[in-house]
Design a protein around this motif. Structure first.
Motif, PDB file in Angstrom:
ATOM      1  N   SER A 194    -163.230 -45.837 -81.948  1.00 55.91           N
ATOM      2  CA  SER A 194    -163.781 -44.511 -82.223  1.00 55.91           C
ATOM      3  C   SER A 194    -162.784 -43.399 -81.933  1.00 55.91           C
ATOM      4  CB  SER A 194    -165.054 -44.283 -81.402  1.00 55.91           C
ATOM      5  OG  SER A 194    -164.788 -44.404 -80.017  1.00 55.91           O
ATOM      6  N   ASP A 195    -161.692 -43.716 -81.243  1.00 58.39           N
ATOM      7  CA  ASP A 195    -160.672 -42.712 -80.961  1.00 58.39           C
ATOM      8  C   ASP A 195    -159.822 -42.385 -82.192  1.00 58.39           C
ATOM      9  OD1 ASP A 195    -159.985 -44.175 -77.703  1.00 58.39           O
ATOM     10  OD2 ASP A 195    -161.340 -42.526 -78.244  1.00 58.39           O
ATOM     11  N   TYR A 196    -159.854 -43.256 -83.187  1.00 60.08           N
ATOM     12  CA  TYR A 196    -158.950 -43.136 -84.326  1.00 60.08           C
ATOM     13  C   TYR A 196    -159.646 -42.559 -85.555  1.00 60.08           C
ATOM     14  CZ  TYR A 196    -155.429 -45.655 -81.720  1.00 60.08           C
ATOM     15  OH  TYR A 196    -154.496 -46.002 -80.777  1.00 60.08           O
ATOM     16  N   ASN A 197    -158.904 -41.706 -86.280  1.00 61.52           N
ATOM     17  CA  ASN A 197    -159.454 -41.029 -87.449  1.00 61.52           C
ATOM     18  C   ASN A 197    -159.183 -41.758 -88.751  1.00 61.52           C
ATOM     19  OD1 ASN A 197    -158.043 -38.584 -85.581  1.00 61.52           O
ATOM     20  ND2 ASN A 197    -160.224 -38.399 -86.042  1.00 61.52           N
ATOM     21  N   TYR A 198    -158.049 -42.438 -88.807  1.00 58.68           N
ATOM     22  CA  TYR A 198    -157.608 -43.038 -90.066  1.00 58.68           C
ATOM     23  C   TYR A 198    -157.412 -44.529 -89.881  1.00 58.68           C
ATOM     24  CZ  TYR A 198    -156.570 -38.139 -90.958  1.00 58.68           C
ATOM     25  OH  TYR A 198    -156.657 -36.783 -91.089  1.00 58.68           O
ATOM     26  N   TRP A 199    -157.814 -45.293 -90.906  1.00 54.96           N
ATOM     27  CA  TRP A 199    -157.757 -46.750 -90.859  1.00 54.96           C
ATOM     28  C   TRP A 199    -157.240 -47.309 -92.171  1.00 54.96           C
ATOM     29  CZ3 TRP A 199    -158.910 -49.698 -86.622  1.00 54.96           C
ATOM     30  CH2 TRP A 199    -159.540 -49.031 -85.565  1.00 54.96           C
ATOM     31  N   GLY A 200    -156.540 -48.425 -92.049  1.00 56.86           N
ATOM     32  CA  GLY A 200    -156.186 -49.182 -93.228  1.00 56.86           C
ATOM     33  C   GLY A 200    -157.306 -50.141 -93.594  1.00 56.86           C
ATOM     34  N   GLN A 201    -157.075 -50.896 -94.668  1.00 65.50           N
ATOM     35  CA  GLN A 201    -158.117 -51.792 -95.168  1.00 65.50           C
ATOM     36  C   GLN A 201    -158.112 -53.139 -94.457  1.00 65.50           C
ATOM     37  OE1 GLN A 201    -155.189 -51.491 -96.526  1.00 65.50           O
ATOM     38  NE2 GLN A 201    -154.576 -53.610 -96.960  1.00 65.50           N
ATOM     39  N   GLY A 202    -157.052 -53.424 -93.715  1.00 70.77           N
ATOM     40  CA  GLY A 202    -156.961 -54.668 -92.972  1.00 70.77           C
ATOM     41  C   GLY A 202    -156.217 -55.755 -93.726  1.00 70.77           C
ATOM     42  N   THR A 203    -155.641 -56.669 -92.954  1.00 70.00           N
ATOM     43  CA  THR A 203    -154.972 -57.830 -93.515  1.00 70.00           C
ATOM     44  C   THR A 203    -155.379 -59.064 -92.705  1.00 70.00           C
ATOM     45  OG1 THR A 203    -152.821 -58.745 -94.204  1.00 70.00           O
ATOM     46  CG2 THR A 203    -152.838 -57.509 -92.150  1.00 70.00           C
ATOM     47  N   GLN A 204    -155.702 -60.138 -93.394  1.00 67.21           N
ATOM     48  CA  GLN A 204    -156.214 -61.341 -92.737  1.00 67.21           C
ATOM     49  C   GLN A 204    -155.066 -62.172 -92.168  1.00 67.21           C
ATOM     50  OE1 GLN A 204    -159.554 -62.623 -92.362  1.00 67.21           O
ATOM     51  NE2 GLN A 204    -158.499 -64.104 -91.045  1.00 67.21           N
ATOM     52  N   VAL A 205    -155.232 -62.575 -90.910  1.00 66.57           N
ATOM     53  CA  VAL A 205    -154.310 -63.514 -90.278  1.00 66.57           C
ATOM     54  C   VAL A 205    -155.116 -64.741 -89.874  1.00 66.57           C
ATOM     55  CG1 VAL A 205    -152.845 -63.960 -88.281  1.00 66.57           C
ATOM     56  CG2 VAL A 205    -152.722 -61.742 -89.462  1.00 66.57           C
ATOM     57  N   THR A 206    -154.677 -65.895 -90.328  1.00 60.84           N
ATOM     58  CA  THR A 206    -155.346 -67.144 -89.990  1.00 60.84           C
ATOM     59  C   THR A 206    -154.325 -68.077 -89.359  1.00 60.84           C
ATOM     60  OG1 THR A 206    -156.887 -66.889 -91.840  1.00 60.84           O
ATOM     61  CG2 THR A 206    -156.706 -69.080 -90.859  1.00 60.84           C
TER      62      THR A 206
END
Length: 125
Positions: free
Chosen positions: A110-122
């Motif tokens: 909740s401290d962060y304003n901007y986010w990326g879409q994410g990348t999966q690591v398996t």
């Protein structure tokens, strides 16, 4: 419009390494903190490491200290997360995030304003 785009995820065997990248665009990030988080299925989003965009300060959580390293290349407007000695429990979606630097290390999502879409690591055992 701020954009954070992660890349570099994939499938890796236990003990292997990956380097995630977060390409940042849309504004100048001087005065910002960049963070890496991850979220495994059924678990809360977890802070991993942070770095000031300008300056040389970095911070990482104890759970990954010594295995994960955050860095940035300001010329390329990119933040990296180098991950070594990967374990199956590192399997998650990894996210890059950004917020203004108010002088304290922000570790909550909740401290962060901007986010990326994410990348999966398996990580396979």
């Amino acid at each position: 419009q701020v954009q954070l785009v992660e890349s570099g995820g994939g499938l890796v065997q236990a003990g292997g390494s990956l380097r995630l990248s977060c390409a940042a665009s849309g504004r100048t990030f001087n005065g910002y903190v960049m963070g890496w988080f991850r979220q495994a299925p059924g678990k809360a989003r977890e802070f991993l490491a942070g770095a000031t965009w300008s300056g040389n300060s970095t911070y990482s959580t104890d759970s990954v200290k010594g295995r994960f390293t955050i860095s940035r290349d300001r010329a390329k407007s990119t933040v990296y997360l180098r991950m070594n000695s990967l374990k199956p429990e590192d399997t998650a979606v990894y996210y890059c995030a950004a917020r203004l630097n108010y002088g304290l290390w922000p570790t909550r999502p909740s401290d962060y304003n901007y986010w990326g879409q994410g990348t999966q690591v398996t990580v396979s055992s």
